[in-house]
Design an enzyme around this catalytic site. Structure first.
Site, short mmCIF file in Angstrom:
data_model
loop_
_atom_site.label_atom_id
_atom_site.label_comp_id
_atom_site.label_asym_id
_atom_site.label_seq_id
_atom_site.Cartn_x
_atom_site.Cartn_y
_atom_site.Cartn_z
N ARG A 100 0.71 -1.29 -0.03
CA ARG A 100 0.07 0.07 0.07
C ARG A 100 0.55 1.42 0.26
O ARG A 100 1.92 0.94 0.91
CB ARG A 100 -1.27 -0.20 0.99
CG ARG A 100 -2.55 -0.68 1.09
CD ARG A 100 -3.11 -0.70 2.33
NE ARG A 100 -4.40 -2.26 2.20
CZ ARG A 100 -5.10 -2.30 1.55
NH1 ARG A 100 -6.07 -1.21 0.89
NH2 ARG A 100 -5.65 -3.01 1.54
N ILE A 101 0.51 1.91 -0.80
CA ILE A 101 1.35 4.05 -1.17
C ILE A 101 1.23 4.27 0.48
O ILE A 101 0.04 3.93 1.32
CB ILE A 101 0.55 4.33 -1.39
CG1 ILE A 101 0.90 3.97 -3.20
CG2 ILE A 101 1.05 5.83 -2.10
CD1 ILE A 101 -0.98 4.33 -4.03
N LEU A 102 2.21 4.94 1.16
CA LEU A 102 2.01 6.05 2.07
C LEU A 102 2.38 6.85 1.82
O LEU A 102 3.35 7.08 1.19
CB LEU A 102 2.91 4.91 3.19
CG LEU A 102 3.00 4.25 3.39
CD1 LEU A 102 4.36 3.19 4.75
CD2 LEU A 102 1.40 3.87 4.84
N ASN A 116 12.29 1.70 1.14
CA ASN A 116 11.28 0.29 1.18
C ASN A 116 12.74 -0.29 0.61
O ASN A 116 13.16 0.32 -0.06
CB ASN A 116 10.35 1.03 -0.31
CG ASN A 116 9.27 0.26 -0.52
OD1 ASN A 116 9.21 -0.68 -0.08
ND2 ASN A 116 9.63 0.36 -1.88
N HIS A 118 12.39 -2.46 -3.29
CA HIS A 118 12.15 -2.03 -4.66
C HIS A 118 12.67 -3.62 -5.46
O HIS A 118 13.96 -2.93 -5.67
CB HIS A 118 11.97 -1.35 -5.76
CG HIS A 118 11.07 -1.65 -6.93
ND1 HIS A 118 9.56 -1.50 -6.46
CD2 HIS A 118 11.42 -1.34 -7.57
CE1 HIS A 118 8.42 -1.53 -7.92
NE2 HIS A 118 10.32 -1.34 -8.12
N ASP A 150 9.36 8.29 -0.08
CA ASP A 150 8.50 10.23 -0.35
C ASP A 150 7.01 9.61 -0.19
O ASP A 150 6.67 9.10 -0.71
CB ASP A 150 9.14 11.25 -0.93
CG ASP A 150 9.44 10.04 -2.44
OD1 ASP A 150 8.95 9.68 -2.59
OD2 ASP A 150 10.28 11.08 -3.32
N GLY A 152 5.89 10.27 -3.98
CA GLY A 152 5.36 9.41 -4.74
C GLY A 152 5.88 7.92 -4.55
O GLY A 152 6.07 7.25 -3.59
N ASP A 154 7.62 4.45 -5.61
CA ASP A 154 8.77 4.38 -5.45
C ASP A 154 9.89 5.47 -6.14
O ASP A 154 11.19 4.95 -6.49
CB ASP A 154 8.94 3.12 -6.60
CG ASP A 154 8.30 1.46 -6.32
OD1 ASP A 154 8.22 1.83 -5.41
OD2 ASP A 154 7.48 1.16 -6.74
C1 GAR Z 1 9.87 -8.86 -3.02
O1 GAR Z 1 10.58 -8.75 -3.45
C2 GAR Z 1 9.61 -6.89 -2.41
O2 GAR Z 1 10.56 -6.47 -3.58
C3 GAR Z 1 9.11 -6.37 -3.36
O3 GAR Z 1 7.79 -7.38 -2.57
C4 GAR Z 1 8.45 -8.38 -2.85
C5 GAR Z 1 7.65 -9.00 -0.36
O4 GAR Z 1 8.65 -10.03 -0.16
N1 GAR Z 1 7.90 -5.80 -3.12
C6 GAR Z 1 7.49 -4.73 -4.37
O5 GAR Z 1 7.07 -5.12 -4.92
C7 GAR Z 1 7.12 -3.51 -3.32
N2 GAR Z 1 6.95 -2.54 -4.71
P1 GAR Z 1 8.71 -11.32 1.32
O6 GAR Z 1 7.45 -10.95 1.81
O7 GAR Z 1 8.86 -12.09 0.59
O8 GAR Z 1 9.67 -9.64 1.40
#
Ligand code: GAR
Length: 219
Positions: A100-102, A116, A118, A150, A152, A154
């Site tokens: 979710r976006i914060l 975060n 990504h 921030d 936006g 990512d």
């Molecule tokens: C991770 O690969 C993370 O980079 C991604 O979700 C996965 C969570 O895995 N996050 C995003 O895509 C955020 N935009 P996990 O629950 O095994 O840590």
């Protein structure tokens, strides 16, 4: 609270999924690689694996209902997240697959204190399933980014990045798995740099984060 406990850098981890990044971080805290402790895990998904992974380690973990929107916390839920994190005095909010976006009040409550991970080399492929976006686009190199959050999606200042090659026979699943192996190393290293006050934010530039020494070695 003992003096040493008061001095411990405290992490609040938010996640929606299986929690492999949380596990990597919790292990790194346990071994001392990250000089911090996870004070609380929160999830917007009642049966998320991350909550079980936390509870089996004796770490407080709570499901907090996200409210009426699909992609963000609503007006009731967002203050509840902030209060829960402030109640245990977190020094850093670590997003570990929190989908979710914060915005707004949440970020104002923890200025430059929300980080975060990504699964792409930002600014390429923000948003959902970045590994799938990378495959569909046809890039030969993608990677992992740790960034401050921030307003936006990512878009915040970058703390650490590491490249991962795309292989000819990659599927979304194999590429995501290789990206996650890098995540599990890079995220603890970045959080350690933040916990020890090694990073400095200068506009968009963050100095003092982990270097990209492992670049390309995870194939
Ligand atoms: C991770 O690969 C993370 O980079 C991604 O979700 C996965 C969570 O895995 N996050 C995003 O895509 C955020 N935009 P996990 O629950 O095994 O840590």
């Amino acid at each position: 609270m003992s003096t040493s406990d008061a001095a411990t850098f405290r992490l609040g981890v938010l996640g929606s999924g299986k929690g492999s990044n949380f596990v990597a971080l919790a292990e790194a805290c346990r071994t001392g690689q990250v000089p911090a402790r996870v004070a609380l895990v929160l999830s917007d998904v009642a049966d998320a694996g991350i909550l079980d992974r936390a509870r089996e380690r004796g770490i407080s973990a709570e499901y907090l209902a996200p409210g009426r929107y699909r992609t963000k916390l609503d007006e009731v839920s967002e203050p509840a997240y902030v209060e829960a994190l402030q109640a245990v005095k977190v020094d850093l909010v670590v997003l570990a697959g929190f989908m979710r976006i914060l915005k707004g009040d949440f970020l104002r409550a923890f200025p430059q204190r929300v980080v975060n991970i990504h699964p792409s080399l930002l600014p390429a492929f923000p948003g959902l399933e970045a590994w799938r976006q990378a495959l569909e686009y046809g890039v030969r190199v993608t990677g992992v980014t740790v960034h401050l959050v921030d307003h936006g999606i990512d878009t915040g200042p970058i703390v650490a990045q590491e490249a991962v090659p795309v292989l000819d026979d990659d599927t979304p699943a194999t590429l995501h798995e290789r990206l996650q192996r890098v995540e599990h190393r890079l995220y603890p290293a970045a959080v350690a740099a933040m916990a020890t006050g090694r990073i400095r934010v200068d506009g968009r530039r963050v100095v003092g984060g982990p270097s990209a020494m492992g670049m390309g070695t995870e194939a």
